[in-house]
Design a protein around this motif. Structure first.
Motif, PDB file in Angstrom:
ATOM      1  N   LYS A 213      41.888  49.822  35.571  1.00 47.15           N
ATOM      2  CA  LYS A 213      41.994  51.044  34.569  1.00 47.15           C
ATOM      3  C   LYS A 213      41.563  52.357  35.365  1.00 47.15           C
ATOM      4  O   LYS A 213      42.016  53.275  34.706  1.00 47.15           O
ATOM      5  CB  LYS A 213      40.693  50.667  33.564  1.00 47.15           C
ATOM      6  N   ARG A 214      41.044  52.354  36.275  1.00 42.57           N
ATOM      7  CA  ARG A 214      40.781  53.619  37.191  1.00 42.57           C
ATOM      8  C   ARG A 214      41.926  53.982  38.048  1.00 42.57           C
ATOM      9  O   ARG A 214      41.802  55.055  38.384  1.00 42.57           O
ATOM     10  CB  ARG A 214      39.543  53.547  37.879  1.00 42.57           C
ATOM     11  N   GLY A 215      42.967  53.140  38.292  1.00 36.70           N
ATOM     12  CA  GLY A 215      44.157  53.463  38.743  1.00 36.70           C
ATOM     13  C   GLY A 215      44.862  52.290  39.790  1.00 36.70           C
ATOM     14  O   GLY A 215      46.004  52.562  40.049  1.00 36.70           O
ATOM     15  N   ALA A 216      43.936  51.706  40.333  1.00 36.04           N
ATOM     16  CA  ALA A 216      44.543  50.497  41.158  1.00 36.04           C
ATOM     17  C   ALA A 216      45.652  49.784  40.379  1.00 36.04           C
ATOM     18  O   ALA A 216      45.161  49.237  39.606  1.00 36.04           O
ATOM     19  CB  ALA A 216      43.551  49.722  41.725  1.00 36.04           C
ATOM     20  N   GLN A 217      46.810  49.528  40.918  1.00 32.70           N
ATOM     21  CA  GLN A 217      47.795  48.847  40.350  1.00 32.70           C
ATOM     22  C   GLN A 217      47.579  47.263  40.501  1.00 32.70           C
ATOM     23  O   GLN A 217      47.710  46.574  39.673  1.00 32.70           O
ATOM     24  CB  GLN A 217      49.206  49.128  40.888  1.00 32.70           C
ATOM     25  N   ALA A 218      46.810  46.820  41.600  1.00 34.02           N
ATOM     26  CA  ALA A 218      46.596  45.629  41.730  1.00 34.02           C
ATOM     27  C   ALA A 218      45.260  45.597  42.513  1.00 34.02           C
ATOM     28  O   ALA A 218      45.106  46.388  43.214  1.00 34.02           O
ATOM     29  CB  ALA A 218      47.455  44.557  42.297  1.00 34.02           C
ATOM     30  N   VAL A 219      44.430  44.400  42.326  1.00 34.98           N
ATOM     31  CA  VAL A 219      43.182  44.375  42.918  1.00 34.98           C
ATOM     32  C   VAL A 219      43.006  42.972  43.413  1.00 34.98           C
ATOM     33  O   VAL A 219      43.313  42.027  42.704  1.00 34.98           O
ATOM     34  CB  VAL A 219      42.071  44.467  41.768  1.00 34.98           C
ATOM     35  N   VAL A 220      42.241  42.927  44.650  1.00 35.22           N
ATOM     36  CA  VAL A 220      41.740  41.618  45.254  1.00 35.22           C
ATOM     37  C   VAL A 220      40.289  41.805  45.759  1.00 35.22           C
ATOM     38  O   VAL A 220      40.153  42.778  46.347  1.00 35.22           O
ATOM     39  CB  VAL A 220      42.645  41.121  46.488  1.00 35.22           C
ATOM     40  N   ILE A 221      39.411  40.818  45.189  1.00 35.60           N
ATOM     41  CA  ILE A 221      37.968  40.899  45.506  1.00 35.60           C
ATOM     42  C   ILE A 221      37.631  39.589  46.310  1.00 35.60           C
ATOM     43  O   ILE A 221      37.761  38.568  45.950  1.00 35.60           O
ATOM     44  CB  ILE A 221      37.120  41.230  44.317  1.00 35.60           C
ATOM     45  N   THR A 222      37.116  40.134  47.625  1.00 34.28           N
ATOM     46  CA  THR A 222      36.559  38.820  48.310  1.00 34.28           C
ATOM     47  C   THR A 222      35.221  38.614  47.954  1.00 34.28           C
ATOM     48  O   THR A 222      34.467  39.290  47.535  1.00 34.28           O
ATOM     49  CB  THR A 222      36.721  39.290  49.577  1.00 34.28           C
ATOM     50  N   LEU A 223      34.887  37.058  47.782  1.00 34.69           N
ATOM     51  CA  LEU A 223      33.746  36.616  47.489  1.00 34.69           C
ATOM     52  C   LEU A 223      33.103  35.786  48.455  1.00 34.69           C
ATOM     53  O   LEU A 223      32.081  35.028  48.232  1.00 34.69           O
ATOM     54  CB  LEU A 223      33.916  35.611  46.263  1.00 34.69           C
ATOM     55  N   GLY A 224      33.317  36.081  49.796  1.00 32.11           N
ATOM     56  CA  GLY A 224      32.779  35.472  51.005  1.00 32.11           C
ATOM     57  C   GLY A 224      33.136  34.167  50.888  1.00 32.11           C
ATOM     58  O   GLY A 224      34.290  33.690  50.637  1.00 32.11           O
ATOM     59  N   LYS A 225      31.941  33.031  51.164  1.00 30.70           N
ATOM     60  CA  LYS A 225      32.397  31.764  51.088  1.00 30.70           C
ATOM     61  C   LYS A 225      33.200  31.217  49.802  1.00 30.70           C
ATOM     62  O   LYS A 225      33.503  30.023  49.803  1.00 30.70           O
ATOM     63  CB  LYS A 225      31.301  30.770  51.483  1.00 30.70           C
ATOM     64  N   ALA A 226      32.874  31.979  48.694  1.00 36.35           N
ATOM     65  CA  ALA A 226      33.379  31.435  47.488  1.00 36.35           C
ATOM     66  C   ALA A 226      34.689  31.638  47.333  1.00 36.35           C
ATOM     67  O   ALA A 226      35.299  31.202  46.277  1.00 36.35           O
ATOM     68  CB  ALA A 226      32.410  32.034  46.259  1.00 36.35           C
ATOM     69  N   GLY A 227      35.193  32.413  48.028  1.00 35.97           N
ATOM     70  CA  GLY A 227      37.001  32.499  47.903  1.00 35.97           C
ATOM     71  C   GLY A 227      37.096  33.967  47.509  1.00 35.97           C
ATOM     72  O   GLY A 227      36.609  35.178  47.867  1.00 35.97           O
ATOM     73  N   VAL A 228      38.440  34.134  46.643  1.00 32.85           N
ATOM     74  CA  VAL A 228      38.892  35.554  46.566  1.00 32.85           C
ATOM     75  C   VAL A 228      39.350  35.366  45.025  1.00 32.85           C
ATOM     76  O   VAL A 228      39.820  34.192  44.554  1.00 32.85           O
ATOM     77  CB  VAL A 228      39.919  35.963  47.242  1.00 32.85           C
ATOM     78  N   ILE A 229      39.430  36.325  44.320  1.00 31.80           N
ATOM     79  CA  ILE A 229      40.000  36.711  42.885  1.00 31.80           C
ATOM     80  C   ILE A 229      40.935  37.833  42.843  1.00 31.80           C
ATOM     81  O   ILE A 229      40.724  38.682  43.793  1.00 31.80           O
ATOM     82  CB  ILE A 229      39.091  36.625  41.663  1.00 31.80           C
ATOM     83  N   GLY A 230      41.941  37.787  42.064  1.00 29.53           N
ATOM     84  CA  GLY A 230      42.684  39.031  42.159  1.00 29.53           C
ATOM     85  C   GLY A 230      43.386  39.245  40.567  1.00 29.53           C
ATOM     86  O   GLY A 230      43.249  38.263  39.714  1.00 29.53           O
ATOM     87  N   ARG A 231      43.939  40.274  40.605  1.00 27.47           N
ATOM     88  CA  ARG A 231      44.824  40.823  39.398  1.00 27.47           C
ATOM     89  C   ARG A 231      45.819  41.483  39.831  1.00 27.47           C
ATOM     90  O   ARG A 231      45.864  42.211  40.448  1.00 27.47           O
ATOM     91  CB  ARG A 231      44.011  41.708  38.652  1.00 27.47           C
ATOM     92  N   SER A 232      47.060  41.018  39.425  1.00 25.12           N
ATOM     93  CA  SER A 232      48.296  41.566  39.880  1.00 25.12           C
ATOM     94  C   SER A 232      48.615  42.826  39.154  1.00 25.12           C
ATOM     95  O   SER A 232      47.967  43.116  38.104  1.00 25.12           O
ATOM     96  CB  SER A 232      49.419  40.595  39.866  1.00 25.12           C
ATOM     97  N   GLN A 233      49.899  43.421  39.542  1.00 17.15           N
ATOM     98  CA  GLN A 233      50.541  44.603  38.891  1.00 17.15           C
ATOM     99  C   GLN A 233      50.497  44.457  37.544  1.00 17.15           C
ATOM    100  O   GLN A 233      50.461  45.035  36.420  1.00 17.15           O
ATOM    101  CB  GLN A 233      51.587  45.143  39.673  1.00 17.15           C
ATOM    102  N   ALA A 234      51.207  42.975  37.173  1.00 16.44           N
ATOM    103  CA  ALA A 234      51.562  42.791  35.851  1.00 16.44           C
ATOM    104  C   ALA A 234      50.132  42.118  35.183  1.00 16.44           C
ATOM    105  O   ALA A 234      50.421  41.298  33.985  1.00 16.44           O
ATOM    106  CB  ALA A 234      52.513  41.490  35.927  1.00 16.44           C
ATOM    107  N   ASN A 235      48.868  42.276  35.541  1.00 17.65           N
ATOM    108  CA  ASN A 235      47.822  41.812  34.866  1.00 17.65           C
ATOM    109  C   ASN A 235      47.364  40.558  34.805  1.00 17.65           C
ATOM    110  O   ASN A 235      46.659  39.674  33.953  1.00 17.65           O
ATOM    111  CB  ASN A 235      47.660  42.523  33.548  1.00 17.65           C
ATOM    112  N   GLN A 236      48.154  39.733  35.921  1.00 18.11           N
ATOM    113  CA  GLN A 236      47.910  38.244  36.010  1.00 18.11           C
ATOM    114  C   GLN A 236      46.950  37.929  36.838  1.00 18.11           C
ATOM    115  O   GLN A 236      46.717  38.591  37.860  1.00 18.11           O
ATOM    116  CB  GLN A 236      49.309  37.726  36.547  1.00 18.11           C
TER     117      GLN A 236
END
Length: 311
Positions: A213-236
């Protein structure tokens, strides 16, 4: 071509010190010195994955000459912006007698002048005419103008080059308004940027929505040993688990993860699939000393153990 900006490069030294104790004299069992700063870690990992990049950064002093020599030995392409300040040195101590516990001592770096920074921005702009992506990795040195990051994104907009960010701090909010194609960030940086405590993948997804919402078209957040999550430009939304591996040193795992993402994006893969390879690269990075020094075979071995997270 990929253009990579490393705003605050360093000579990275890693020492192996069994039974490291404060206040005592130690003689390292092993010392490794590499061209460092997040952008160089990323470039090293990306080269292993078969994609070359040109690294641009403010580099000066005797240590800067050593960094350039080390980068050349590895086959890394560097377009250095010469500065007066001496390059910083960062130290990582690995204690194999304490489950490879890390002690990290990072110099802040000497200040750059505004003229030096804007000369770097101009240098980047000259390279963007033939670039597929602009990747910006790491923190900013003292003296960086308040619009230092935004100026780089403005150059990318002029040349219609997608920007992939891996940074945090005071420069980030204004940069997000310029709609970078991807923000890759760890959970602690994301929590600060979004103003949300992140303890679970669900929390991370909430933070990713805020950052979009603040402007990034897509986001990937790393969670260390727990893995990663993300949101694509299409909000998937998507997420990948990180397998348990016999880790030695985690320094540079986030940079390796981003390298995996970029390598797959270059080959036309979706962000979700690219993040899967990135997760494997981040895990592979921990298997030896030195950021971004994994092998392709290590990724091949790890990939079958990367599984989708239930979100």
């Amino acid at each position: 071509m990929i253009v990579t900006v490393v705003p605050n490069p360093a000579l990275d030294k890693t020492m192996v010190l069994p039974n490291f104790t404060l206040g005592k004299i130690h003689r390292p069992k092993e010392v490794m010195t590499l061209a460092g700063g997040k952008g160089f870690n990323f470039a090293r990992a990306l080269r292993t994955l078969g994609v070359q990049t040109t690294v641009v950064g403010p580099i000066g002093g005797h240590a800067g000459k050593q960094l350039l020599a080390l980068a050349a030995q590895e086959g890394l392409s560097v377009d250095a912006q010469e500065v007066e300040a001496e390059l910083r040195t960062c130290l990582t101590i690995v204690d194999p007698a304490a489950d490879n516990r890390l002690t990290e001592i990072y110099e802040q770096g000497a200040a750059v002048t505004p003229d030096e920074w804007y000369a770097l921005v101009h240098r980047v702009g000259c390279l963007l005419a033939e670039a597929q992506f602009l990747v910006i990795n790491g923190s900013f040195p003292p003296g960086t103008p308040a619009d230092g990051l935004s100026a780089l994104l403005q150059q990318a907009k002029i040349h219609e080059v997608p920007v992939l960010l891996d940074t945090h701090g005071a420069q980030l909010p204004a940069a997000l308004t310029l709609e970078p194609a991807l923000l890759k960030i760890n959970q602690f940086e994301a929590a600060e940027a979004a103003g949300i405590r992140i303890d679970t993948p669900t929390d991370a997804l909430e933070a990713a929505v805020v950052l979009q919402k603040r402007g990034a078209q897509a986001v990937v957040i790393t969670l260390g040993k727990a893995g990663v999550i993300g949101r694509s430009q299409a909000n998937q939304s998507f997420g990948w688990s990180c397998p348990s591996v016999p880790a030695i040193c985690s320094t540079g795992s986030g940079d390796s993860l981003l390298a995996g993402i970029v390598a797959e994006l270059v080959r036309g893969q979706s962000l979700e699939e690219a993040a899967r390879l990135g997760t494997a690269a981040g895990a592979a990075n921990t298997l030896q000393l030195g950021a971004g020094r994994f092998t392709r075979q290590q990724i091949v071995d790890i990939l079958p153990d990367i599984h989708s997270l239930t979100l």
